[in-house]
Scaffold this active site. Structure first.
Site: not given
Ligand code: NAD
Ligand code: SER
Length: 333
Positions: A32, A82, A157, A161
């Site tokens: 899609d 997030a 946080y 989650k």
């Molecule tokens: P990131 O911070 O790079 O991306 C999050 C994005 O969400 C950002 O681009 C931000 O602008 C957007 N955002 C935040 N608030 C918003 C809102 N109110 N409306 C619209 N957009 C909004 O984080 P990421 O590393 O890409 O993480 C993505 C997901 O994966 C998150 O849910 C995070 O908790 C989860 N996660 C990430 C990791 C990691 O190591 N990167 C580990 C565990 C879980």
């Molecule tokens: N890598 C993420 C953080 O440090 C874990 O969700 O927030």
């Protein structure tokens, strides 16, 4: 019910680190059209053929959803938007609104639109932050943590989650058409992007700083240990979970494993390729305490068995084939 709306894959938080990698991985393939939402614009990297529209706005804005859901019918949702762990602790009210309320509202909308004839699959990236080890000693003594152990998060946080995991599972049980799946990600390291506002950020930050030949102030102690996974392996794992048959799943939330590495071990490995690496330790006690509460390793047996999670990189090739060449290319041409 669909009323002429176009079936789409929806990605929230698409401008973030995982969002960009996921979009690149999906955009050239079949399926899609893809609609994305983020507070920020998408990077200029070019989102590809399948990408139909980017909606720059807030997931908390009802008007944004009214507009989108009037035209589109999401069949698959990756809800990535997030506020990450370190930042969430400093803006608790906003973090609750985005991480808990924002996800709850999107789940409620999905449940309202989903039916057995027009099902919706909802994929949620959870985190090792759902675990809370009571002390450094308990962490050192723990084996790789499996999904039902130590569910006592030390951060807002992590609590958010865990709440969304459980809310999603409950709403899906009550709605035949909604299929909720969550994956608990370890710390992720990308060769192409840098994180912001997370607690596992020291590892990618110091590797990228080494390639830029810049000094780095490490905010956790040398012994701080977390599981880390290469971004492409994590994205592949998320996609395997998203596209596998429901019948093969035995639970709603799965660990994705990573390589258990301390700051000192990462520094020693990076110094082999960047011998001028200049890391000083400037401890941030709050962030160090968060790391102490997260497991040093997770057990991903269920993910490997149920949806074939099979990371390409081992601990050595994570650096030698993925990070070092990718980061060199990025900064040194
Ligand atoms: P990131 O911070 O790079 O991306 C999050 C994005 O969400 C950002 O681009 C931000 O602008 C957007 N955002 C935040 N608030 C918003 C809102 N109110 N409306 C619209 N957009 C909004 O984080 P990421 O590393 O890409 O993480 C993505 C997901 O994966 C998150 O849910 C995070 O908790 C989860 N996660 C990430 C990791 C990691 O190591 N990167 C580990 C565990 C879980
Ligand atoms: N890598 C993420 C953080 O440090 C874990 O969700 O927030």
């Amino acid at each position: 019910m669909s009323g002429g709306r176009i079936p789409v894959t929806l990605i929230t938080g698409a401008a973030g680190e995982i969002g960009q990698a996921l979009l690149q991985r999906l955009a050239g393939g079949p399926g899609d059209p893809i609609v994305t939402v983020d507070l920020r614009p998408l990077s200029t990297a070019g989102p590809g053929d399948r990408h139909r529209e980017h909606c720059q706005g807030d997931i908390l804005d009802s008007a944004l959803w009214d507009g989108l859901l009037h035209r589109y019918r999401p069949t698959l949702i990756f809800h990535l938007a997030a506020i990450l762990s370190t930042r969430a602790e400093s803006v608790p009210v906003l973090a609750h609104r985005v991480n808990a309320d924002g996800a709850a509202r999107l789940l409620a909308m999905a449940a309202e639109f989903a039916s057995p004839d027009e099902p919706i699959r909802f994929v949620f990236p959870s985190s090792i932050a759902v675990y809370g080890l009571p002390s450094q000693e308990a962490k050192d003594a723990a084996a790789a943590v499996s999904e039902d152990e130590h569910l006592d998060p030390a951060t807002l946080y992590g609590a958010q989650k865990l709440y969304v995991e459980r809310l999603g599972a409950t709403i899906a049980r009550l709605n035949d058409g909604l299929d909720f799946r969550a994956v608990r990600l370890p710390g992720l390291i990308s060769a192409d992007t840098l994180p912001q506002g997370g607690t596992s950020d020291w590892a990618p930050e110091l590797i990228h700083a080494a390639a830029r030949r810049e000094p780095y102030s490490c905010f956790v102690s040398q012994g701080a240990r977390l599981p880390f996974c290469a971004m492409p392996d994590a994205v592949e794992g998320v996609l395997r979970l998203a596209f596998c048959e429901k019948a093969s799943l035995s639970r709603t939330a799965y660990n994705l494993g990573g390589h258990s590495l301390s700051a000192a071990e990462i520094i020693a490995r990076v110094a082999r390729d960047f011998p001028d690496l200049d890391v000083r330790f400037q401890l941030d006690r709050g962030r160090d305490r968060i790391v102490a509460s997260w497991p040093g390793a997770v057990d991903d047996t269920a993910a490997r068995r149920d949806f074939g999670f099979a990371p390409e990189h081992d601990e050595e090739t994570l650096f030698s084939r993925y990070l070092i060449p990718g980061i060199r290319r990025r900064y040194q041409g």
